[in-house]
Scaffold this active site. Sequence first.
Site, PDB file in Angstrom:
ATOM      1  N   LYS A 118       0.757  -1.350  -0.005  1.00 48.69           N
ATOM      2  CA  LYS A 118      -0.024  -0.033   0.032  1.00 48.69           C
ATOM      3  C   LYS A 118       0.887   0.949   0.023  1.00 48.69           C
ATOM      4  CE  LYS A 118      -4.309  -2.023   1.840  1.00 48.69           C
ATOM      5  NZ  LYS A 118      -3.959  -3.061   1.346  1.00 48.69           N
ATOM      6  N   GLY A 166      -8.634  -6.735   2.410  1.00 45.83           N
ATOM      7  CA  GLY A 166     -10.073  -7.447   2.700  1.00 45.83           C
ATOM      8  C   GLY A 166     -10.411  -6.960   3.939  1.00 45.83           C
ATOM      9  N   GLY A 167      -9.963  -5.897   4.461  1.00 44.35           N
ATOM     10  CA  GLY A 167     -10.353  -5.202   5.618  1.00 44.35           C
ATOM     11  C   GLY A 167      -9.591  -5.580   6.823  1.00 44.35           C
ATOM     12  N   GLU A 290      -6.532   1.421  -2.513  1.00 38.45           N
ATOM     13  CA  GLU A 290      -5.714   0.457  -3.048  1.00 38.45           C
ATOM     14  C   GLU A 290      -6.020  -0.184  -4.356  1.00 38.45           C
ATOM     15  OE1 GLU A 290      -6.109  -2.780  -0.306  1.00 38.45           O
ATOM     16  OE2 GLU A 290      -8.547  -3.118  -0.425  1.00 38.45           O
ATOM     17  N   ASN A 292      -6.627  -3.801  -6.481  1.00 40.81           N
ATOM     18  CA  ASN A 292      -6.798  -5.463  -6.441  1.00 40.81           C
ATOM     19  C   ASN A 292      -6.246  -6.088  -7.737  1.00 40.81           C
ATOM     20  OD1 ASN A 292      -7.842  -5.956  -3.393  1.00 40.81           O
ATOM     21  ND2 ASN A 292      -9.641  -4.408  -4.342  1.00 40.81           N
ATOM     22  N   ARG A 294      -6.715  -8.562  -9.173  1.00 42.49           N
ATOM     23  CA  ARG A 294      -7.411  -9.965  -9.333  1.00 42.49           C
ATOM     24  C   ARG A 294      -8.762  -9.562  -9.608  1.00 42.49           C
ATOM     25  NH1 ARG A 294     -10.110  -9.706  -4.950  1.00 42.49           N
ATOM     26  NH2 ARG A 294      -9.155  -8.915  -2.936  1.00 42.49           N
ATOM     27  N   VAL A 297     -14.866 -10.486  -5.887  1.00 45.00           N
ATOM     28  CA  VAL A 297     -15.933 -11.224  -5.480  1.00 45.00           C
ATOM     29  C   VAL A 297     -17.247 -10.676  -6.196  1.00 45.00           C
ATOM     30  CG1 VAL A 297     -17.510 -11.940  -3.598  1.00 45.00           C
ATOM     31  CG2 VAL A 297     -14.948 -11.799  -3.115  1.00 45.00           C
TER      32      VAL A 297
END
Length: 448
Positions: A118, A166-167, A290, A292, A294, A297
């Site tokens: 990050k 993911g938090g 951020e 991701n 990938r 979900v």
Amino acid sequence: MSYFKKILIANRGEIARRIIRTCKRLGIETVAVYSEADALAPFVDEADEALCIGPAQAKKSYLDVEKVIEAIKQTGASAVHPGYGFLSENAVFARRCEQEGITFIGPDARIIELMGSKIESRRQMQQAGVPVVPGWDGSLESVEEALQIAENLGYPLMLKASAGGGGIGMQLVHDAEELRKVYATTKQRAVSSFGDGTLFLEKWISNPRHIEVQIAGDYEGNAIHLFERECSVQRRNQKVLEESPSPFLDEETRQKLLETAIRGVKQIGYTTVGTMEFIFDDQKNFYFLEMNTRLQVEHPVTEEITGIDLVELQMQLAAGQPLPYQQDDIRCTGHSIECRLYAEDPKTFFPSPGTVHRLVLPEENIRLDFAIKEGNTVTPFYDPMIGKMIVHGFTREEAIEKMNLALENVRVEGITTNQTLLQWIIQHGEFRKGEYTTRFLDKILETV
């Protein structure tokens, strides 16, 4: 068109089933790897081949890089799709695939490492002129240094793990006493969760909106967006419901956001499908949060409004093909909402493992991406999400009504789920008006 003859899916549950569906349509053979706990899971039966790679514990099966590599070689797969979670953003795994001549359906190891930090990703975005949350970009060497920097920045602040996601690895601190109290435990959790205890500080934005942009890039330097997703309905900094487009954005702000995301993508030379996440304040100022690297979900809501199969797009790009779309080819049509059905208590969020004795799901006007079937057991070893319900309407109001009806017709017996919580959300006045923030779910739980 077959981009690969055979791919191995290094994942489980609903995302494995979702990847298998696209592969079957394209005539691509699939290999499932599974743990002993997942031997009877639907994705194992639906793949063309299946191979057990270890016991239930993820570290001894789904997260074991060498076991997955050996399974790829043993089955003759030429490519691997990591889904999300597990090895999807693991640079060591991506690099091992490169070494073995296996196509990793995702970015290369360099990009994963770059955007997995990050701190470094903030620096990259600043170079591209993408706004970031005010804070301290350097890694914190001690609690004393953290206290000194925090004094200059001003409280409240977020103490964050540089490798987090993911938090996980985030802690809100309101004063010096609280920062001193949580520093060591936050660092320890970062080490245990990510193998990296690097921490940094960001200003806390109260009552924010969490909005992300779906993007894609190719090896020729082209980049596109596939519009945004609103992800502000969260519990413990993890998403529960997503929708697209965002009801918060006016068209001018939307275009500014999408153009900013493309700048960020081009800055790092991104060559696959990914997501740029942003946080908004109540004045519609936005900041990079951020990236991701990938599939997300919540990718189905983007597929519903654009008609584009993101798994197929990933495979096209991994095969070295240019983007098949120009930006003007992509249209946002209607509105889509996704609800995540979890095997958990709707108030405490404690997992609720057990055998599903009865499962009744709506069949009309809905997309169902589910990990389980009736009679399956939800184990305590993995994320408790058992499935996703996705609807599409010509308007947001129509999509809300479709989801409300769908939730009324869900029956799950044998385990506790968050079904009632999802119904509260869909029926709540603030949600229906589109006026919610990331504090919304906390407010609901205070009144039920």
